[in-house]
Design a protein around this motif. Structure first.
Motif, short mmCIF file in Angstrom:
data_model
loop_
_atom_site.label_atom_id
_atom_site.label_comp_id
_atom_site.label_asym_id
_atom_site.label_seq_id
_atom_site.Cartn_x
_atom_site.Cartn_y
_atom_site.Cartn_z
N CYS A 1 0.81 -1.22 0.00
CA CYS A 1 0.00 0.00 0.00
C CYS A 1 0.84 1.27 0.00
O CYS A 1 0.32 2.37 0.00
CB CYS A 1 -0.95 -0.01 1.19
N SER A 2 2.16 1.12 0.03
CA SER A 2 3.08 2.25 -0.07
C SER A 2 4.23 1.79 -0.95
O SER A 2 4.98 0.89 -0.58
CB SER A 2 3.58 2.63 1.33
N TRP A 3 4.32 2.37 -2.14
CA TRP A 3 5.33 1.91 -3.08
C TRP A 3 6.10 3.10 -3.64
O TRP A 3 5.61 4.21 -3.67
CB TRP A 3 4.71 1.04 -4.18
N PRO A 4 7.33 2.84 -4.09
CA PRO A 4 8.16 3.93 -4.61
C PRO A 4 7.62 4.43 -5.96
O PRO A 4 7.08 3.67 -6.76
CB PRO A 4 9.54 3.30 -4.78
N ARG A 5 7.80 5.70 -6.18
CA ARG A 5 7.39 6.31 -7.44
C ARG A 5 8.52 6.14 -8.44
O ARG A 5 9.45 6.93 -8.51
CB ARG A 5 7.08 7.79 -7.17
N ARG A 6 8.43 5.06 -9.21
CA ARG A 6 9.51 4.70 -10.14
C ARG A 6 9.45 5.48 -11.45
O ARG A 6 10.46 5.69 -12.09
CB ARG A 6 9.45 3.20 -10.43
N SER A 7 8.29 5.85 -11.89
CA SER A 7 8.13 6.54 -13.17
C SER A 7 8.50 8.02 -13.02
O SER A 7 8.33 8.61 -11.97
CB SER A 7 6.68 6.43 -13.64
N GLU A 8 9.00 8.59 -14.10
CA GLU A 8 9.35 10.01 -14.12
C GLU A 8 8.14 10.89 -14.44
O GLU A 8 8.27 12.09 -14.60
CB GLU A 8 10.46 10.27 -15.14
N ALA A 9 6.95 10.29 -14.53
CA ALA A 9 5.74 11.04 -14.84
C ALA A 9 5.47 12.07 -13.75
O ALA A 9 5.84 11.89 -12.59
CB ALA A 9 4.55 10.09 -14.97
N SER A 10 4.82 13.15 -14.13
CA SER A 10 4.51 14.21 -13.17
C SER A 10 3.45 13.76 -12.17
O SER A 10 2.75 12.76 -12.39
CB SER A 10 4.00 15.45 -13.92
N VAL A 11 3.34 14.50 -11.10
CA VAL A 11 2.33 14.21 -10.08
C VAL A 11 0.94 14.23 -10.71
O VAL A 11 0.11 13.35 -10.43
CB VAL A 11 2.42 15.24 -8.91
N GLN A 12 0.69 15.19 -11.59
CA GLN A 12 -0.62 15.30 -12.23
C GLN A 12 -0.95 14.06 -13.06
O GLN A 12 -2.08 13.58 -13.05
CB GLN A 12 -0.69 16.55 -13.13
N THR A 13 0.05 13.52 -13.76
CA THR A 13 -0.17 12.32 -14.57
C THR A 13 -0.44 11.12 -13.68
O THR A 13 -1.31 10.30 -13.97
CB THR A 13 1.05 12.06 -15.48
#
Length: 185
Positions: free
Chosen positions: A38-50
């Motif tokens: 339920c808590s995972w690292p943000r691996r993608s470089e996509a923006s917060v909005q995306t």
């Protein structure tokens, strides 16, 4: 007499402290015990909005209604309602009760009537699941809670509903949606 008042004050304070000692199942501290999925690292470089848009699309696909979303803050809250047929019927099978009525008339005509009615109806309780998705700079967190409420508004059950399998499925689906979403400018 003064020592008796002190003892009473100590007992009252202990009782009140006991009522407030632990957080409830839906308290803010309950999210500290999130399953790892339920808590995972943000691996993608996509923006917060995306990320938020992908999260909204996935939650809507799972039948959740989006209640609030803030693209700048990276926060989404959603809700899903599901009827729970038969749940709660054991305690109150006739809900409002049974009524009998009857009477006779002796004016210009004679007659007698008798009736039987069940009041209230058999409305099923509803499970309300609430989900919050928070997209941070480095991590994404997903929390879920559940309440079951009967037709009269009585809460039958309320608890944190963070499940490892649910979070794994949602996180994987959001990340796969990111591959197909254009980056917002």
């Amino acid at each position: 007499m003064t020592s008796g008042l002190r003892v009473l004050a100590v007992i009252v304070s202990l009782v009140l402290a006991g009522c407030q000692s632990g957080p409830g199942p839906l308290a803010a501290g309950a999210s500290a015990s999130l399953p790892a999925a339920c808590s995972w690292p943000r691996r993608s470089e996509a923006s917060v909005q995306t990320w938020v848009r992908a999260g909204i699309a996935e939650l809507e696909a799972r039948g959740f209604d989006i209640r609030n979303a803030d693209l700048a803050l990276g926060v989404v809250s959603a809700e899903r309602r599901t009827r729970q047929p038969g749940r709660g019927a054991v305690d109150r099978p006739w809900y409002d009760g049974i009524s009998f009525w009857g009477g006779s008339h002796r004016r210009a005509a004679s007659g007698f009537g008798l009736g039987f009615g069940v009041g209230g109806g058999f409305d099923d309780p509803v499970q309300i699941e609430r989900v919050s998705l928070v997209v941070g700079d480095q991590t994404i967190k997903l929390t879920r809670d559940s309440s079951v409420i009967d037709a009269g508004g009585y809460v039958l059950d309320a608890r944190a509903y963070n499940r490892d399998a649910f979070c794994r499925q949602v996180s994987g689906a959001i990340e796969s949606r990111l591959l197909n979403m254009p980056e917002a400018s």
